[in-house]
Design a protein around this motif. Sequence first.
Motif, short mmCIF file in Angstrom:
data_model
loop_
_atom_site.label_atom_id
_atom_site.label_comp_id
_atom_site.label_asym_id
_atom_site.label_seq_id
_atom_site.Cartn_x
_atom_site.Cartn_y
_atom_site.Cartn_z
N VAL A 21 32.97 -7.72 35.14
CA VAL A 21 33.86 -7.82 36.30
C VAL A 21 35.26 -7.41 35.85
O VAL A 21 35.92 -8.14 35.10
N GLU B 117 38.81 -16.61 36.03
CA GLU B 117 37.44 -16.69 35.53
C GLU B 117 36.50 -17.30 36.57
O GLU B 117 35.35 -16.86 36.70
N PRO C 88 27.79 -17.87 32.36
CA PRO C 88 27.93 -16.59 33.07
C PRO C 88 28.60 -15.53 32.19
O PRO C 88 29.57 -15.81 31.49
N ASP C 89 28.05 -14.31 32.24
CA ASP C 89 28.62 -13.17 31.51
C ASP C 89 29.45 -12.38 32.51
O ASP C 89 28.92 -11.65 33.34
N THR C 90 30.75 -12.52 32.44
CA THR C 90 31.64 -11.89 33.43
C THR C 90 32.38 -10.67 32.87
O THR C 90 33.32 -10.17 33.50
N LYS C 91 31.94 -10.19 31.71
CA LYS C 91 32.66 -9.06 31.09
C LYS C 91 32.60 -7.81 31.96
O LYS C 91 33.45 -6.93 31.87
N VAL D 91 29.67 -12.70 40.16
CA VAL D 91 28.36 -12.42 39.54
C VAL D 91 27.26 -13.30 40.14
O VAL D 91 26.08 -12.93 40.11
N ASP E 34 24.09 -10.25 32.85
CA ASP E 34 24.18 -11.61 33.39
C ASP E 34 22.97 -11.93 34.25
O ASP E 34 22.37 -13.01 34.12
N LYS F 200 35.52 -14.71 39.00
CA LYS F 200 34.57 -13.77 38.38
C LYS F 200 33.16 -14.36 38.38
O LYS F 200 32.17 -13.65 38.63
N GLU F 201 33.06 -15.68 38.12
CA GLU F 201 31.75 -16.33 38.13
C GLU F 201 31.14 -16.30 39.53
O GLU F 201 29.93 -16.12 39.69
#
Length: 625
Positions: free
Chosen positions: A541, A547, A536-539, A554, A587, A550-551
């Motif tokens: 959030v 973390e 997962p790309d959480t940048k 998304v 994401d 955040k996952e």
Amino acid sequence: MLLSASPNSLDSSSSSVLLDLKKCKSVKDLRQLHAFAIKTGQIHEPLMAPEVLRCAGLSDDRELDYALKVFDQMAKPNIFSWNTIIRAFSESDEDHQQALRLFVEMLHREQNGPNCHTYPSILKACATISAIEEGKQIHCHSIKLGFNTEEFVLTNLTRLYAMCGSMEDATRLVQKSFLSHENEANAVLHNILIDGYCRHKLISKATKVFDEMTCKSVISWNGMISRYTEAGLFKEAVIVFYKMQDENVRPNFVTLVSVLPAISRLGALELGKWVHVFAEKNEIEVDDVLGSALVDMYAKCGSIESALQLFDNLPKRSPVTWSALIGGLAIHGRARDAINYFVTMKQDGIMPTSVVFLCILNACSHGGLVEEGRVHFNEMIGIYGLKPKIEHYGCMVDMLSRAGYLQEAEELIKKMPMKPDDVIYKALLSACRIHGNSEIGLRWANHLLDLAPGGGDCCVLLSNFYASMGDWKAVAEMRLRMKKLDARKNPGCSWIEAGGEIHEFVMEDNSHPQSSEISLMLVEMARKLKEEGYVPDTKGVLLNVDEQEKENIVLYHSEKIATAFGLIGTEPGTTIRVVKNLRICKDCHDWLKLASKIYERRIIVRDRSRFHHFESGFCSCKDYW
């Protein structure tokens, strides 16, 4: 034609000249007949001058200056002539004030005063120029002479108040009218109210009037569909279209042209196909207008091949039809095809419009064809003499910025003849974040903030930009600013058509009847995708959470929810089509690429700016979006 003969060969009887005047189709012919009537003295006969006036003022090839000269030469114009000249100016695109001046002159000169045919025209002139005070005076005058209850007078009075924003007065007139519910004029009055409320953004009141109508005409249904679409209420427009058929009201040409843009925005391909079949079965001509709407629908619903097939079979193509196809190819990332059709269009002798050039520039932007974009932008100005609008500059800035030509984009913004809007600043800042150019980004960040200080989308973009630089202090300040201004980002919303219905999902949505099944499918998808290497790309959030949270955030983006619903709600192998109101994030883009491979499905997503065709782990945009 008789007029091709010499004047001496013309039949000198007044009935013959009058007959020729009624068939007259050009100012040149009119002048000939007028001259003949003057030469033979027939112009002084009671019907002759009024007929010359009617022909000059009300024909398709009308000439108002000529009509006014004819009128001014009448010693004692009758009521028909007064009504004709007033109507001529009220229906024109020219001097509506002249209609008012003529009406005042009529009150002083015409002994018997106006009749019931005078008021509709003069009230129309008042409505067109928003002359509400003059309109009220004329309303009083119609009451004095007893014409205010005449159907045509009443409808034009209502239209005057509605167009001028006096909805209370318009509503009062309708409520006090003595027309029966079955009377066609009663439906016209309610249609005017609906139009007035929508014109002034009072959609809920328009809906109330529509729902309370006991006798709706097809015009009523068409008007409501059209107004919902114009207001961006696409789902509501489609619901009205369904209700129309439930009440056995037959859609006509206008209905189809009105509902297709709403279908396009929702991506409801099956409904769009039904409309196409309905038109063909009911012998509704698919001309360039309806054809353009259908081409646009197929393109925006993700079936560009159907759009191409329909376009090739159209008997007539207008610039609108060409722009619909070229624009469709552009949003599907088929830039080369768009340019080829543009070349063909010019070879067919069709003059490109500014809209067509906008489509071509958009195609070049999505396709990364920078040099071609520069050529077409200069062609638009230098060869076709078209003045670029802010949308054209926006496309150029977007194209240059995407491709990394940030300094050139910056110079173009500085040279623009108009003030840049937030769309242009957003395009530049987004590209600065992607290409890591903080220097140019910082120069323009405050411009965006000044332009839209309370805009949630702008604040989020700036937060993301500062976060990409590692300036967490600036991120915190931006978040605090959003909180103080109560600025909110537009929520992500996605639509998918399944089972003859349009299903709508928003981020973290659990309101759908099948939300439990959808949630289980999302969890299963996340597990399978991670097994295939998905991270997962959480940048994006920017909330202060761990973390894992955040996952979870998304995971429940609206396009993922819609896709999960598509997997459980459609047959295996069926193409899943999703429409989203915002730009797809990185994401979700990575997620959908992998999901198309694992579940062996073709997934087509239309985001705010273009289509993404996900298949076998790849996207048609080639990760350039």
